[in-house]
Scaffold this motif. Structure first.
Motif, PDB file in Angstrom:
ATOM      1  N   PRO A  81       0.774  -1.243   0.000  1.00  0.00           N
ATOM      2  CA  PRO A  81       0.000   0.000   0.000  1.00  0.00           C
ATOM      3  C   PRO A  81       0.807   1.296   0.000  1.00  0.00           C
ATOM      4  N   LYS A  82       2.029   1.271   0.522  1.00  0.00           N
ATOM      5  CA  LYS A  82       2.816   2.505   0.550  1.00  0.00           C
ATOM      6  C   LYS A  82       3.306   2.843  -0.857  1.00  0.00           C
ATOM      7  N   ALA A  83       3.216   4.106  -1.223  1.00  0.00           N
ATOM      8  CA  ALA A  83       3.558   4.533  -2.588  1.00  0.00           C
ATOM      9  C   ALA A  83       4.984   4.139  -2.959  1.00  0.00           C
ATOM     10  N   HIS A 133       6.498   1.570  -2.314  1.00  0.00           N
ATOM     11  CA  HIS A 133       6.577   0.135  -2.569  1.00  0.00           C
ATOM     12  C   HIS A 133       5.758  -0.301  -3.778  1.00  0.00           C
ATOM     13  N   HIS A 134       5.096   0.620  -4.460  1.00  0.00           N
ATOM     14  CA  HIS A 134       4.229   0.236  -5.571  1.00  0.00           C
ATOM     15  C   HIS A 134       4.975  -0.506  -6.669  1.00  0.00           C
ATOM     16  N   LYS A 135       6.272  -0.259  -6.786  1.00  0.00           N
ATOM     17  CA  LYS A 135       7.062  -0.970  -7.803  1.00  0.00           C
ATOM     18  C   LYS A 135       7.111  -2.461  -7.533  1.00  0.00           C
ATOM     19  N   ARG A 136       6.802  -2.866  -6.309  1.00  0.00           N
ATOM     20  CA  ARG A 136       6.796  -4.288  -5.963  1.00  0.00           C
ATOM     21  C   ARG A 136       5.468  -4.973  -6.301  1.00  0.00           C
ATOM     22  N   ARG A 137       4.481  -4.199  -6.652  1.00  0.00           N
ATOM     23  CA  ARG A 137       3.188  -4.801  -6.958  1.00  0.00           C
ATOM     24  C   ARG A 137       3.296  -5.748  -8.140  1.00  0.00           C
ATOM     25  N   LEU A 138       2.523  -6.799  -8.060  1.00  0.00           N
ATOM     26  CA  LEU A 138       2.569  -7.805  -9.113  1.00  0.00           C
ATOM     27  C   LEU A 138       1.925  -7.297 -10.398  1.00  0.00           C
ATOM     28  N   ILE A 139       0.822  -6.556 -10.244  1.00  0.00           N
ATOM     29  CA  ILE A 139       0.128  -6.047 -11.422  1.00  0.00           C
ATOM     30  C   ILE A 139       0.604  -4.631 -11.719  1.00  0.00           C
ATOM     31  N   VAL A 140       1.677  -4.549 -12.480  1.00  0.00           N
ATOM     32  CA  VAL A 140       2.218  -3.307 -13.028  1.00  0.00           C
ATOM     33  C   VAL A 140       2.498  -3.565 -14.511  1.00  0.00           C
ATOM     34  N   PRO A 141       2.624  -2.516 -15.331  1.00  0.00           N
ATOM     35  CA  PRO A 141       2.664  -2.722 -16.785  1.00  0.00           C
ATOM     36  C   PRO A 141       3.676  -3.740 -17.282  1.00  0.00           C
ATOM     37  N   GLU A 142       4.921  -3.687 -16.798  1.00  0.00           N
ATOM     38  CA  GLU A 142       5.936  -4.584 -17.352  1.00  0.00           C
ATOM     39  C   GLU A 142       5.665  -6.049 -16.997  1.00  0.00           C
ATOM     40  N   ARG A 143       5.111  -6.298 -15.815  1.00  0.00           N
ATOM     41  CA  ARG A 143       4.801  -7.682 -15.440  1.00  0.00           C
ATOM     42  C   ARG A 143       3.543  -8.168 -16.152  1.00  0.00           C
ATOM     43  N   VAL A 144       2.579  -7.297 -16.306  1.00  0.00           N
ATOM     44  CA  VAL A 144       1.378  -7.663 -17.054  1.00  0.00           C
ATOM     45  C   VAL A 144       1.739  -8.024 -18.496  1.00  0.00           C
ATOM     46  N   GLY A 180      -7.975   0.340  -3.313  1.00  0.00           N
ATOM     47  CA  GLY A 180      -7.029   1.150  -4.074  1.00  0.00           C
ATOM     48  C   GLY A 180      -6.260   0.332  -5.088  1.00  0.00           C
ATOM     49  N   TYR A 181      -5.829  -0.839  -4.679  1.00  0.00           N
ATOM     50  CA  TYR A 181      -5.099  -1.714  -5.600  1.00  0.00           C
ATOM     51  C   TYR A 181      -6.031  -2.215  -6.698  1.00  0.00           C
ATOM     52  N   ALA A 182      -7.289  -2.468  -6.355  1.00  0.00           N
ATOM     53  CA  ALA A 182      -8.249  -2.916  -7.366  1.00  0.00           C
ATOM     54  C   ALA A 182      -8.382  -1.891  -8.480  1.00  0.00           C
ATOM     55  N   GLN A 183      -8.481  -0.615  -8.110  1.00  0.00           N
ATOM     56  CA  GLN A 183      -8.603   0.427  -9.130  1.00  0.00           C
ATOM     57  C   GLN A 183      -7.329   0.531  -9.952  1.00  0.00           C
ATOM     58  N   ALA A 184      -6.172   0.407  -9.290  1.00  0.00           N
ATOM     59  CA  ALA A 184      -4.902   0.443 -10.023  1.00  0.00           C
ATOM     60  C   ALA A 184      -4.784  -0.744 -10.967  1.00  0.00           C
ATOM     61  N   MET A 185      -5.214  -1.936 -10.517  1.00  0.00           N
ATOM     62  CA  MET A 185      -5.225  -3.113 -11.385  1.00  0.00           C
ATOM     63  C   MET A 185      -6.093  -2.862 -12.614  1.00  0.00           C
ATOM     64  N   LEU A 186      -7.288  -2.332 -12.388  1.00  0.00           N
ATOM     65  CA  LEU A 186      -8.214  -2.098 -13.498  1.00  0.00           C
ATOM     66  C   LEU A 186      -7.591  -1.153 -14.521  1.00  0.00           C
ATOM     67  N   GLU A 187      -6.978  -0.085 -14.057  1.00  0.00           N
ATOM     68  CA  GLU A 187      -6.367   0.879 -14.970  1.00  0.00           C
ATOM     69  C   GLU A 187      -5.173   0.277 -15.708  1.00  0.00           C
ATOM     70  N   THR A 188      -4.363  -0.490 -14.998  1.00  0.00           N
ATOM     71  CA  THR A 188      -3.183  -1.102 -15.614  1.00  0.00           C
ATOM     72  C   THR A 188      -3.567  -2.123 -16.669  1.00  0.00           C
ATOM     73  N   LEU A 189      -4.512  -2.995 -16.339  1.00  0.00           N
ATOM     74  CA  LEU A 189      -4.925  -4.030 -17.275  1.00  0.00           C
ATOM     75  C   LEU A 189      -5.634  -3.418 -18.491  1.00  0.00           C
ATOM     76  N   ALA A 190      -6.460  -2.394 -18.248  1.00  0.00           N
ATOM     77  CA  ALA A 190      -7.168  -1.753 -19.360  1.00  0.00           C
ATOM     78  C   ALA A 190      -6.216  -1.040 -20.303  1.00  0.00           C
ATOM     79  N   ALA A 191      -5.063  -0.613 -19.792  1.00  0.00           N
ATOM     80  CA  ALA A 191      -4.095   0.109 -20.621  1.00  0.00           C
ATOM     81  C   ALA A 191      -3.227  -0.820 -21.463  1.00  0.00           C
ATOM     82  N   ASP A 192      -3.228  -2.120 -21.160  1.00  0.00           N
ATOM     83  CA  ASP A 192      -2.407  -3.050 -21.943  1.00  0.00           C
ATOM     84  C   ASP A 192      -3.053  -3.267 -23.307  1.00  0.00           C
TER      85      ASP A 192
END
Length: 215
Positions: free
Chosen positions: A126-128, A130-141, A162-174
């Motif tokens: 959740p901390k900003a 650490h967001h680079k560690r999230r599994l659902i980010v553009p390069e990993r997707v 919050g992560y759900a919304q970020a996931m939705l935006e990341t996946l929709a952008a692929d």
């Protein structure tokens, strides 16, 4: 003066944890790891990243015997528990790998080979910072999508809004993925409710599902 080239720092999507192993877990690791571990070259239809204690994974594999499942988990008690469940349930279509999922994807999973990837309740970091560690980010997707076959599904779930919304935006952008729904997916019947999810629901945190298909 001279400079030394350093290898790029690998950012992991998980934090290694220690957990106590019961006698049953020690027995499962000793007797069953070799029998039920993934071997490079094994065919895989469904990849689950972060299977936790394995109850949901075992139930999905049991209900879907026509597809070959691979659960990737780095937490030793979870690996041991899933090995026990595989053996107890006689699940011939489920294997386990105790490695970093993205190392395995790059080395051992051919492009265009997976029917589905499951990412259920990953660490939201959740901390900003650490967001680079999230599994659902553009390069990993992008890597996950590359490993899916056309029509294959990337199914994610989280109880962190919050992560759900970020996931939705990341996946929709692929550019290679399309949402099966207008936004979040209705909860699918094939995804079992886990103990973790029940605790989240009791705390007032509903689950958000996302299901994106490779074009």
């Amino acid at each position: 003066m001279f400079t030394v080239d350093r290898p790029p720092r690998i950012v992991r999507t998980y934090h290694p944890r220690r957990g106590r192993l019961s006698g049953r877990h020690h027995d499962a690791l000793d007797r069953l790891a070799e029998r039920y571990s993934f071997v490079p070259g094994d065919a895989v239809d469904v990849l689950e990243i972060g299977s936790g204690m394995g109850e949901a994974t075992a139930r999905m594999a049991a209900a879907d015997p026509g597809r070959r499942y691979l659960a990737v988990e780095v937490h030793t008690p979870g690996v041991a528990n899933l090995l026990h469940l595989i053996d107890e349930g006689g699940l011939s279509n489920l294997r386990v790998a105790a490695v970093d999922a993205f190392d395995l994807l790059r080395a051992d999973i051919p492009a265009g080979s997976l029917a589905a990837v499951h990412v259920f309740f990953p660490d939201p970091w959740p901390k900003a910072r650490h967001h680079k560690r999230r599994l659902i980010v553009p390069e990993r997707v992008a890597l996950l999508r590359e490993r899916l076959r056309p029509g294959g599904v990337l199914h994610c779930a989280t109880d962190d809004a919050g992560y759900a919304q970020a996931m939705l935006e990341t996946l929709a952008a692929d550019p290679g993925l399309v949402n099966r729904y207008q936004g979040f997916a209705p909860r699918p019947e094939h995804r079992p409710v886990t103990k973790f999810e029940r605790r989240a629901m009791s705390a007032g945190r509903p689950a958000f599902d996302l299901m994106f298909e490779k074009r």
